[in-house]
Motif scaffolding. Structure first.
Motif, short mmCIF file in Angstrom:
data_model
loop_
_atom_site.label_atom_id
_atom_site.label_comp_id
_atom_site.label_asym_id
_atom_site.label_seq_id
_atom_site.Cartn_x
_atom_site.Cartn_y
_atom_site.Cartn_z
N ILE A 21 0.86 -1.19 0.00
CA ILE A 21 0.00 0.00 0.00
C ILE A 21 0.89 1.23 0.00
O ILE A 21 1.81 1.34 0.81
CB ILE A 21 -0.95 0.00 1.21
CG1 ILE A 21 -1.84 -1.24 1.17
CG2 ILE A 21 -1.80 1.26 1.22
CD1 ILE A 21 -2.73 -1.41 2.37
N VAL A 22 0.63 2.14 -0.95
CA VAL A 22 1.44 3.35 -1.09
C VAL A 22 0.54 4.58 -1.01
O VAL A 22 -0.64 4.52 -1.34
CB VAL A 22 2.24 3.36 -2.42
CG1 VAL A 22 3.28 2.25 -2.44
CG2 VAL A 22 1.33 3.27 -3.62
N ALA A 23 1.14 5.67 -0.56
CA ALA A 23 0.47 6.97 -0.54
C ALA A 23 1.02 7.78 -1.70
O ALA A 23 2.23 7.88 -1.86
CB ALA A 23 0.74 7.67 0.78
N LEU A 24 0.14 8.34 -2.49
CA LEU A 24 0.58 9.20 -3.59
C LEU A 24 0.67 10.61 -3.06
O LEU A 24 -0.34 11.26 -2.75
CB LEU A 24 -0.39 9.11 -4.77
CG LEU A 24 -0.40 7.72 -5.42
CD1 LEU A 24 -1.51 7.61 -6.43
CD2 LEU A 24 0.93 7.43 -6.07
N CYS A 25 1.93 11.09 -2.91
CA CYS A 25 2.22 12.38 -2.30
C CYS A 25 2.51 13.41 -3.37
O CYS A 25 3.23 13.13 -4.34
CB CYS A 25 3.42 12.26 -1.35
SG CYS A 25 3.15 11.08 -0.03
N VAL A 26 1.97 14.60 -3.17
CA VAL A 26 2.14 15.68 -4.14
C VAL A 26 2.84 16.84 -3.44
O VAL A 26 2.46 17.24 -2.33
CB VAL A 26 0.77 16.14 -4.68
CG1 VAL A 26 0.92 17.31 -5.64
CG2 VAL A 26 0.03 14.99 -5.33
N HIS A 27 3.86 17.38 -4.12
CA HIS A 27 4.54 18.61 -3.67
C HIS A 27 4.80 19.44 -4.92
O HIS A 27 5.61 19.06 -5.76
CB HIS A 27 5.85 18.29 -2.95
CG HIS A 27 6.60 19.53 -2.52
ND1 HIS A 27 6.21 20.26 -1.43
CD2 HIS A 27 7.66 20.16 -3.05
CE1 HIS A 27 7.04 21.29 -1.30
NE2 HIS A 27 7.93 21.24 -2.28
N GLY A 28 4.10 20.54 -5.03
CA GLY A 28 4.22 21.36 -6.25
C GLY A 28 3.70 20.57 -7.44
O GLY A 28 2.58 20.06 -7.44
#
Length: 154
Positions: A114-121
């Motif tokens: 299970i992965v978290a899709l992380c957004v930065h910019g």
């Protein structure tokens, strides 16, 4: 200058003062000294232990709920993914390598991770949810991540 010397009244306890009123004979316990539970460290340790026991019980309930009718590890991981996806309040913000990132959604890889899709910019990165730092305060549904961590042995 004339100083008047009046007789000082005798001190009276609140309990005896109230007991002089009709119907208030048992009011003294309202004003008694508070009971002490023990040293503050002991009280806090007891509170932490009770909180940890409740958390462990909640994790066990979550483990059972996510893995019901799942016979293989792959099916169990899929059960956790479904519960996390359904119950985790998204998006939420956490820190990754000192940067504030937004967890936009969760996904499961072909290897049942299970992965978290992380957004930065403009950048997006999939980070295993086991490696994701816990945000403070945790988002609603974060207890499912804690149960998944426990299931994985973390």
């Amino acid at each position: 200058m004339l100083v008047s010397r009046c007789a000082q009244p005798e001190p009276i306890s609140i309990g005896s003062w109230f007991s002089s009123w009709p119907g208030m004979e048992n009011a003294a316990h309202w004003f008694a000294e508070p009971r002490r539970c023990g040293p503050l460290e002991e009280v806090l340790a007891t509170m932490k232990a009770k909180k940890a026991m409740k958390f462990a019980a909640k994790c066990l309930d979550r483990l059972e709920e996510a893995t019901t009718d799942a016979y293989s590890e792959s099916e169990q991981a899929g059960g956790f993914f479904a519960m996390i996806e359904e119950n985790l309040s998204l998006p939420f913000t956490t820190q990754v390598l000192g940067l504030a990132v937004t967890v936009a959604r969760v996904d499961i890889t072909s290897r049942d991770q299970i992965v978290a899709l992380c957004v930065h910019g403009k950048s997006t990165q999939a980070i295993p949810i086991l490696d994701l730092p816990r945000p403070d305060p945790p988002p609603e549904g974060a207890e499912w991540i804690a149960a998944y961590r426990r299931w994985c042995g973390n």
